[in-house]
Design a protein around this motif. Structure first.
Motif, PDB file in Angstrom:
ATOM      1  N   ASP A 183      77.786 -36.841  61.689  1.00 49.86           N
ATOM      2  CA  ASP A 183      77.997 -37.748  60.553  1.00 49.86           C
ATOM      3  C   ASP A 183      77.842 -39.193  61.012  1.00 49.86           C
ATOM      4  O   ASP A 183      78.403 -39.571  62.044  1.00 49.86           O
ATOM      5  N   ARG A 184      77.112 -40.002  60.262  1.00 44.60           N
ATOM      6  CA  ARG A 184      77.028 -41.437  60.535  1.00 44.60           C
ATOM      7  C   ARG A 184      78.052 -42.187  59.692  1.00 44.60           C
ATOM      8  O   ARG A 184      78.350 -41.807  58.566  1.00 44.60           O
ATOM      9  N   TYR A 185      78.601 -43.264  60.240  1.00 48.96           N
ATOM     10  CA  TYR A 185      79.546 -44.079  59.502  1.00 48.96           C
ATOM     11  C   TYR A 185      78.811 -45.137  58.679  1.00 48.96           C
ATOM     12  O   TYR A 185      77.854 -45.766  59.161  1.00 48.96           O
ATOM     13  N   VAL A 186      79.263 -45.319  57.442  1.00 49.02           N
ATOM     14  CA  VAL A 186      78.661 -46.277  56.523  1.00 49.02           C
ATOM     15  C   VAL A 186      79.780 -47.072  55.846  1.00 49.02           C
ATOM     16  O   VAL A 186      80.959 -46.718  55.939  1.00 49.02           O
ATOM     17  N   LEU A 187      79.392 -48.142  55.160  1.00 48.81           N
ATOM     18  CA  LEU A 187      80.347 -48.966  54.423  1.00 48.81           C
ATOM     19  C   LEU A 187      80.415 -48.485  52.975  1.00 48.81           C
ATOM     20  O   LEU A 187      79.397 -48.369  52.304  1.00 48.81           O
ATOM     21  N   ALA A 188      81.633 -48.168  52.514  1.00 51.32           N
ATOM     22  CA  ALA A 188      81.849 -47.759  51.125  1.00 51.32           C
ATOM     23  C   ALA A 188      82.314 -48.963  50.313  1.00 51.32           C
ATOM     24  O   ALA A 188      83.253 -49.670  50.706  1.00 51.32           O
ATOM     25  N   LEU A 189      81.647 -49.216  49.190  1.00 51.91           N
ATOM     26  CA  LEU A 189      81.942 -50.357  48.318  1.00 51.91           C
ATOM     27  C   LEU A 189      82.283 -49.860  46.916  1.00 51.91           C
ATOM     28  O   LEU A 189      81.729 -48.848  46.462  1.00 51.91           O
ATOM     29  N   VAL A 236      83.454 -45.217  56.456  1.00 51.40           N
ATOM     30  CA  VAL A 236      83.747 -43.784  56.416  1.00 51.40           C
ATOM     31  C   VAL A 236      82.513 -42.998  56.854  1.00 51.40           C
ATOM     32  O   VAL A 236      81.393 -43.515  56.808  1.00 51.40           O
ATOM     33  N   PRO A 237      82.687 -41.732  57.255  1.00 47.82           N
ATOM     34  CA  PRO A 237      81.510 -40.900  57.526  1.00 47.82           C
ATOM     35  C   PRO A 237      80.707 -40.697  56.250  1.00 47.82           C
ATOM     36  O   PRO A 237      81.279 -40.452  55.174  1.00 47.82           O
ATOM     37  N   LYS A 238      79.400 -40.805  56.348  1.00 53.35           N
ATOM     38  CA  LYS A 238      78.546 -40.717  55.163  1.00 53.35           C
ATOM     39  C   LYS A 238      78.755 -39.396  54.411  1.00 53.35           C
ATOM     40  O   LYS A 238      78.753 -39.376  53.172  1.00 53.35           O
ATOM     41  N   GLN A 239      78.942 -38.301  55.165  1.00 60.63           N
ATOM     42  CA  GLN A 239      79.076 -37.010  54.507  1.00 60.63           C
ATOM     43  C   GLN A 239      80.332 -36.910  53.656  1.00 60.63           C
ATOM     44  O   GLN A 239      80.393 -36.121  52.722  1.00 60.63           O
ATOM     45  N   SER A 240      81.351 -37.723  53.954  1.00 67.02           N
ATOM     46  CA  SER A 240      82.581 -37.666  53.156  1.00 67.02           C
ATOM     47  C   SER A 240      82.374 -38.260  51.776  1.00 67.02           C
ATOM     48  O   SER A 240      83.223 -38.108  50.892  1.00 67.02           O
ATOM     49  N   THR A 241      81.245 -38.950  51.564  1.00 64.77           N
ATOM     50  CA  THR A 241      80.970 -39.550  50.252  1.00 64.77           C
ATOM     51  C   THR A 241      80.141 -38.641  49.363  1.00 64.77           C
ATOM     52  O   THR A 241      79.816 -39.024  48.238  1.00 64.77           O
ATOM     53  N   ILE A 295      79.639 -47.068  46.080  1.00 63.95           N
ATOM     54  CA  ILE A 295      78.308 -47.373  46.605  1.00 63.95           C
ATOM     55  C   ILE A 295      78.415 -47.355  48.132  1.00 63.95           C
ATOM     56  O   ILE A 295      79.424 -47.788  48.697  1.00 63.95           O
ATOM     57  N   ILE A 296      77.411 -46.833  48.798  1.00 59.66           N
ATOM     58  CA  ILE A 296      77.423 -46.871  50.265  1.00 59.66           C
ATOM     59  C   ILE A 296      76.253 -47.708  50.765  1.00 59.66           C
ATOM     60  O   ILE A 296      75.178 -47.728  50.160  1.00 59.66           O
ATOM     61  N   ARG A 297      76.498 -48.413  51.865  1.00 62.46           N
ATOM     62  CA  ARG A 297      75.480 -49.231  52.500  1.00 62.46           C
ATOM     63  C   ARG A 297      75.601 -49.085  54.019  1.00 62.46           C
ATOM     64  O   ARG A 297      76.696 -48.916  54.566  1.00 62.46           O
TER      65      ARG A 297
END
Length: 287
Positions: free
Chosen positions: A151-157, A227-232, A239-241
Protein backbone atom coordinates in the motif's frame (compact mmCIF):
# COMPACT_ATOMS: atom_id res chain seq x y z
CA UNK A 1 15.09 -27.56 -13.66
CA UNK A 2 12.85 -28.87 -10.88
CA UNK A 3 9.91 -27.69 -8.81
CA UNK A 4 12.00 -27.24 -5.66
CA UNK A 5 14.52 -24.96 -7.39
CA UNK A 6 11.72 -22.76 -8.71
CA UNK A 7 10.14 -22.60 -5.25
CA UNK A 8 13.45 -21.53 -3.71
CA UNK A 9 13.98 -18.98 -6.51
CA UNK A 10 10.56 -17.42 -5.85
CA UNK A 11 11.30 -17.22 -2.12
CA UNK A 12 14.63 -15.46 -2.73
CA UNK A 13 13.04 -13.10 -5.26
CA UNK A 14 10.30 -12.06 -2.84
CA UNK A 15 12.43 -11.93 0.30
CA UNK A 16 15.47 -10.32 -1.42
CA UNK A 17 17.60 -12.38 0.96
CA UNK A 18 19.02 -15.91 0.91
CA UNK A 19 18.81 -16.21 4.70
CA UNK A 20 15.17 -15.00 4.81
CA UNK A 21 14.29 -17.42 2.00
CA UNK A 22 15.88 -20.31 3.89
CA UNK A 23 13.77 -19.52 6.98
CA UNK A 24 10.64 -19.26 4.88
CA UNK A 25 11.27 -22.59 3.15
CA UNK A 26 12.51 -24.33 6.32
CA UNK A 27 15.79 -25.41 4.71
CA UNK A 28 19.45 -24.55 5.27
CA UNK A 29 20.80 -21.52 3.41
CA UNK A 30 23.35 -23.60 1.43
CA UNK A 31 20.44 -25.54 -0.08
CA UNK A 32 18.90 -22.27 -1.28
CA UNK A 33 22.23 -21.08 -2.69
CA UNK A 34 22.82 -24.38 -4.47
CA UNK A 35 19.34 -24.32 -6.05
CA UNK A 36 19.83 -20.78 -7.34
CA UNK A 37 23.26 -21.64 -8.73
CA UNK A 38 21.79 -24.68 -10.47
CA UNK A 39 19.08 -22.54 -12.07
CA UNK A 40 21.62 -19.95 -13.17
CA UNK A 41 23.75 -22.70 -14.69
CA UNK A 42 20.80 -24.24 -16.57
CA UNK A 43 19.61 -20.85 -17.87
CA UNK A 44 23.16 -19.60 -18.51
CA UNK A 45 22.54 -16.25 -16.83
CA UNK A 46 22.71 -14.58 -13.44
CA UNK A 47 19.34 -14.30 -11.67
CA UNK A 48 20.49 -12.18 -8.72
CA UNK A 49 23.24 -9.74 -7.83
CA UNK A 50 24.61 -10.60 -4.39
CA UNK A 51 25.58 -7.78 -2.00
CA UNK A 52 26.05 -7.15 1.72
CA UNK A 53 22.36 -6.35 2.33
CA UNK A 54 20.96 -9.34 0.45
CA UNK A 55 20.28 -9.80 -3.26
CA UNK A 56 18.80 -7.77 -6.11
CA UNK A 57 17.10 -9.51 -9.07
CA UNK A 58 18.75 -9.08 -12.45
CA UNK A 59 16.56 -8.35 -15.52
CA UNK A 60 16.71 -12.08 -16.25
CA UNK A 61 15.53 -12.88 -12.72
CA UNK A 62 12.65 -10.45 -13.06
CA UNK A 63 11.68 -12.06 -16.37
CA UNK A 64 11.74 -15.55 -14.84
CA UNK A 65 9.66 -14.65 -11.77
CA UNK A 66 6.10 -14.58 -13.26
CA UNK A 67 6.75 -17.80 -15.19
CA UNK A 68 8.07 -19.51 -12.04
CA UNK A 69 5.00 -18.39 -10.08
CA UNK A 70 2.71 -19.74 -12.82
CA UNK A 71 4.46 -23.12 -12.81
CA UNK A 72 4.10 -23.39 -9.03
CA UNK A 73 0.42 -22.48 -9.25
CA UNK A 74 -0.21 -25.01 -12.03
CA UNK A 75 1.44 -27.79 -10.02
CA UNK A 76 -0.75 -26.99 -7.03
CA UNK A 77 -3.87 -27.06 -9.23
CA UNK A 78 -2.93 -30.49 -10.58
CA UNK A 79 -2.45 -31.87 -7.06
CA UNK A 80 -5.85 -30.61 -5.92
CA UNK A 81 -7.62 -32.17 -8.91
CA UNK A 82 -6.58 -35.64 -7.77
CA UNK A 83 -7.59 -35.41 -4.13
CA UNK A 84 -10.23 -38.11 -3.54
CA UNK A 85 -11.84 -36.49 -0.51
CA UNK A 86 -11.57 -32.92 0.78
CA UNK A 87 -9.08 -32.56 3.60
CA UNK A 88 -10.82 -31.05 6.64
CA UNK A 89 -8.65 -28.14 7.65
CA UNK A 90 -9.64 -25.79 10.50
CA UNK A 91 -7.87 -22.42 10.17
CA UNK A 92 -8.10 -19.35 12.39
CA UNK A 93 -7.24 -16.27 10.33
CA UNK A 94 -6.39 -13.02 12.14
CA UNK A 95 -7.13 -9.79 10.28
CA UNK A 96 -5.58 -6.38 10.88
CA UNK A 97 -8.40 -3.80 10.78
CA UNK A 98 -9.06 -1.57 7.78
CA UNK A 99 -7.07 -3.41 5.15
CA UNK A 100 -8.33 -3.37 1.58
CA UNK A 101 -11.59 -5.33 1.81
CA UNK A 102 -11.37 -6.23 -1.86
CA UNK A 103 -7.92 -7.76 -1.57
CA UNK A 104 -8.62 -9.54 1.71
CA UNK A 105 -11.74 -10.91 0.04
CA UNK A 106 -9.64 -12.25 -2.84
CA UNK A 107 -7.36 -14.04 -0.38
CA UNK A 108 -10.26 -15.63 1.51
CA UNK A 109 -12.07 -16.58 -1.72
CA UNK A 110 -8.90 -18.29 -2.99
CA UNK A 111 -8.51 -20.20 0.28
CA UNK A 112 -12.05 -21.58 0.00
CA UNK A 113 -11.63 -22.37 -3.69
CA UNK A 114 -8.35 -24.23 -3.23
CA UNK A 115 -9.22 -26.06 0.03
CA UNK A 116 -12.68 -27.67 -0.22
CA UNK A 117 -12.46 -28.87 3.40
CA UNK A 118 -11.54 -25.48 4.83
CA UNK A 119 -13.19 -24.54 8.14
CA UNK A 120 -12.26 -20.84 8.42
CA UNK A 121 -12.73 -18.66 11.49
CA UNK A 122 -11.89 -14.94 11.28
CA UNK A 123 -10.50 -13.42 14.47
CA UNK A 124 -8.87 -10.20 15.64
CA UNK A 125 -5.09 -10.09 15.17
CA UNK A 126 -4.66 -10.02 18.97
CA UNK A 127 -6.40 -13.41 19.29
CA UNK A 128 -4.77 -16.81 18.83
CA UNK A 129 -4.62 -17.69 15.14
CA UNK A 130 -2.93 -19.98 12.60
CA UNK A 131 -2.43 -17.19 10.05
CA UNK A 132 -2.57 -13.40 10.21
CA UNK A 133 -3.00 -10.87 7.41
CA UNK A 134 -1.00 -7.95 8.77
CA UNK A 135 1.39 -5.15 7.97
CA UNK A 136 5.03 -6.20 7.86
CA UNK A 137 5.79 -3.58 10.51
CA UNK A 138 3.94 -5.54 13.21
CA UNK A 139 5.21 -9.03 12.36
CA UNK A 140 6.68 -10.71 15.43
CA UNK A 141 10.34 -11.89 15.35
CA UNK A 142 9.23 -15.52 15.65
CA UNK A 143 6.86 -15.27 12.66
CA UNK A 144 7.45 -16.09 9.00
CA UNK A 145 6.02 -13.49 6.61
CA UNK A 146 4.80 -13.85 3.02
CA UNK A 147 4.32 -10.54 1.22
CA UNK A 148 0.97 -10.19 -0.58
CA UNK A 149 0.77 -6.54 -1.65
CA UNK A 150 2.09 -3.04 -0.97
CA UNK A 151 0.00 0.00 0.00
CA UNK A 152 1.25 3.51 -0.81
CA UNK A 153 0.51 6.40 1.53
CA UNK A 154 -1.45 9.34 0.12
CA UNK A 155 -3.00 12.57 1.42
CA UNK A 156 -6.75 12.40 2.15
CA UNK A 157 -8.64 15.70 1.74
CA UNK A 158 -12.26 16.67 2.35
CA UNK A 159 -14.20 17.49 -0.79
CA UNK A 160 -13.88 21.15 -1.73
CA UNK A 161 -10.54 21.57 0.07
CA UNK A 162 -8.32 24.31 -1.50
CA UNK A 163 -5.59 21.73 -2.22
CA UNK A 164 -7.99 19.70 -4.36
CA UNK A 165 -6.99 21.80 -7.40
CA UNK A 166 -3.47 20.33 -7.31
CA UNK A 167 -2.73 17.04 -9.06
CA UNK A 168 -0.04 16.40 -6.46
CA UNK A 169 0.89 18.23 -3.26
CA UNK A 170 4.26 19.73 -2.33
CA UNK A 171 5.33 19.24 1.30
CA UNK A 172 5.42 23.01 1.84
CA UNK A 173 1.66 23.24 1.26
CA UNK A 174 1.11 21.03 4.32
CA UNK A 175 2.60 23.58 6.74
CA UNK A 176 0.12 24.54 9.48
CA UNK A 177 -2.69 22.54 7.87
CA UNK A 178 -5.31 21.09 10.24
CA UNK A 179 -4.30 17.43 10.51
CA UNK A 180 -5.85 14.20 11.79
CA UNK A 181 -3.19 11.96 13.33
CA UNK A 182 -3.37 8.29 14.33
CA UNK A 183 -2.02 6.29 17.24
CA UNK A 184 0.14 3.23 16.55
CA UNK A 185 0.41 4.13 12.87
CA UNK A 186 2.76 1.99 10.77
CA UNK A 187 4.69 4.97 9.49
CA UNK A 188 4.62 7.52 12.34
CA UNK A 189 8.37 7.65 12.92
CA UNK A 190 9.25 7.96 9.23
CA UNK A 191 6.49 10.56 8.70
CA UNK A 192 7.68 12.70 11.63
CA UNK A 193 11.25 12.52 10.32
CA UNK A 194 10.18 13.73 6.87
CA UNK A 195 8.23 16.63 8.36
CA UNK A 196 11.11 17.69 10.63
CA UNK A 197 13.59 17.43 7.77
CA UNK A 198 11.51 19.88 5.72
CA UNK A 199 10.60 22.13 8.64
CA UNK A 200 6.89 21.37 8.29
CA UNK A 201 4.62 21.80 11.33
CA UNK A 202 1.15 20.30 11.23
CA UNK A 203 -1.78 21.69 13.18
CA UNK A 204 -2.96 18.43 14.78
CA UNK A 205 -6.68 18.72 15.50
CA UNK A 206 -7.27 15.17 16.68
CA UNK A 207 -5.50 11.86 17.22
CA UNK A 208 -7.59 8.77 16.50
CA UNK A 209 -7.05 5.03 16.67
CA UNK A 210 -7.94 3.83 13.18
CA UNK A 211 -7.76 4.82 9.54
CA UNK A 212 -11.56 4.68 9.32
CA UNK A 213 -11.96 7.25 12.10
CA UNK A 214 -9.32 9.45 10.46
CA UNK A 215 -11.13 9.30 7.11
CA UNK A 216 -14.49 10.05 8.74
CA UNK A 217 -13.01 13.18 10.35
CA UNK A 218 -11.42 14.20 7.04
CA UNK A 219 -14.78 13.78 5.29
CA UNK A 220 -16.35 15.98 7.98
CA UNK A 221 -13.91 18.77 7.04
CA UNK A 222 -11.94 18.71 10.30
CA UNK A 223 -8.54 18.28 8.65
CA UNK A 224 -6.40 16.23 6.26
CA UNK A 225 -4.66 12.93 6.94
CA UNK A 226 -2.03 10.67 5.40
CA UNK A 227 -3.35 7.12 4.97
CA UNK A 228 -2.67 3.98 2.91
CA UNK A 229 -4.30 4.41 -0.49
CA UNK A 230 -6.09 1.07 -0.25
CA UNK A 231 -7.91 2.18 2.91
CA UNK A 232 -9.73 4.78 0.79
CA UNK A 233 -11.30 2.18 -1.53
CA UNK A 234 -14.99 2.90 -1.98
CA UNK A 235 -14.92 6.25 -0.20
CA UNK A 236 -16.84 8.85 -2.22
CA UNK A 237 -16.71 11.53 0.46
CA UNK A 238 -12.97 12.31 0.29
CA UNK A 239 -10.32 13.25 -2.28
CA UNK A 240 -6.86 11.69 -2.39
CA UNK A 241 -3.68 13.25 -3.73
CA UNK A 242 -0.06 12.15 -3.96
CA UNK A 243 2.47 14.07 -1.85
CA UNK A 244 5.61 14.90 -3.85
CA UNK A 245 8.60 13.18 -2.26
CA UNK A 246 6.48 10.94 -0.02
CA UNK A 247 7.65 7.40 -0.70
CA UNK A 248 6.29 5.65 2.35
CA UNK A 249 4.68 2.25 1.88
CA UNK A 250 2.98 -0.45 3.94
CA UNK A 251 3.77 -4.06 3.06
CA UNK A 252 0.84 -6.41 3.77
CA UNK A 253 1.18 -10.16 3.93
CA UNK A 254 0.47 -13.46 5.66
CA UNK A 255 2.30 -14.18 8.92
CA UNK A 256 2.46 -17.37 10.96
CA UNK A 257 4.59 -18.80 13.77
CA UNK A 258 7.82 -20.43 12.59
CA UNK A 259 7.66 -23.02 15.37
CA UNK A 260 4.21 -24.19 14.20
CA UNK A 261 4.72 -25.10 10.53
CA UNK A 262 1.59 -24.86 8.40
CA UNK A 263 0.15 -27.92 6.67
CA UNK A 264 1.81 -28.41 3.26
CA UNK A 265 -1.54 -27.91 1.51
CA UNK A 266 -2.01 -24.51 3.14
CA UNK A 267 1.53 -23.44 2.26
CA UNK A 268 0.92 -24.39 -1.38
CA UNK A 269 -2.33 -22.43 -1.42
CA UNK A 270 -0.53 -19.38 -0.05
CA UNK A 271 1.81 -19.57 -3.04
CA UNK A 272 -1.22 -19.75 -5.36
CA UNK A 273 -2.87 -16.76 -3.65
CA UNK A 274 0.31 -14.70 -3.99
CA UNK A 275 0.48 -15.48 -7.70
CA UNK A 276 -3.17 -14.52 -8.19
CA UNK A 277 -2.73 -11.19 -6.42
CA UNK A 278 0.52 -10.48 -8.27
CA UNK A 279 -1.21 -11.04 -11.62
CA UNK A 280 -4.14 -8.82 -10.58
CA UNK A 281 -1.88 -5.98 -9.48
CA UNK A 282 0.26 -6.30 -12.61
CA UNK A 283 -2.92 -5.99 -14.69
CA UNK A 284 -3.95 -2.88 -12.79
CA UNK A 285 -0.57 -1.23 -13.33
CA UNK A 286 -0.79 -1.93 -17.08
CA UNK A 287 -4.08 -0.05 -17.35
Amino acid sequence: MDFRSLRYFVAVYEELSLSAASKRCFVAQPSISAAIQQLESELDCALFVRHSKGVTPTPEGTRLYPDARKVLGDIQSIKLQFQDTPEFLPVRLGLMPFLSGKRVGRVIKALFREIPGLDLTLVDIAEESDLRIVSGSIVEPEEAFHKLWTDRYVLALPKGHPLEIHNSIDFELLNNLPYISRRRCDFNDAWKFLLQKRGIILNTKATVRTEEYALDMVAAGLGVSVVPKQSTDGRKDIIIREVNGLQLERVVGLAYARNKPLPPLLLSVIESVKLELAEELAGQSDR
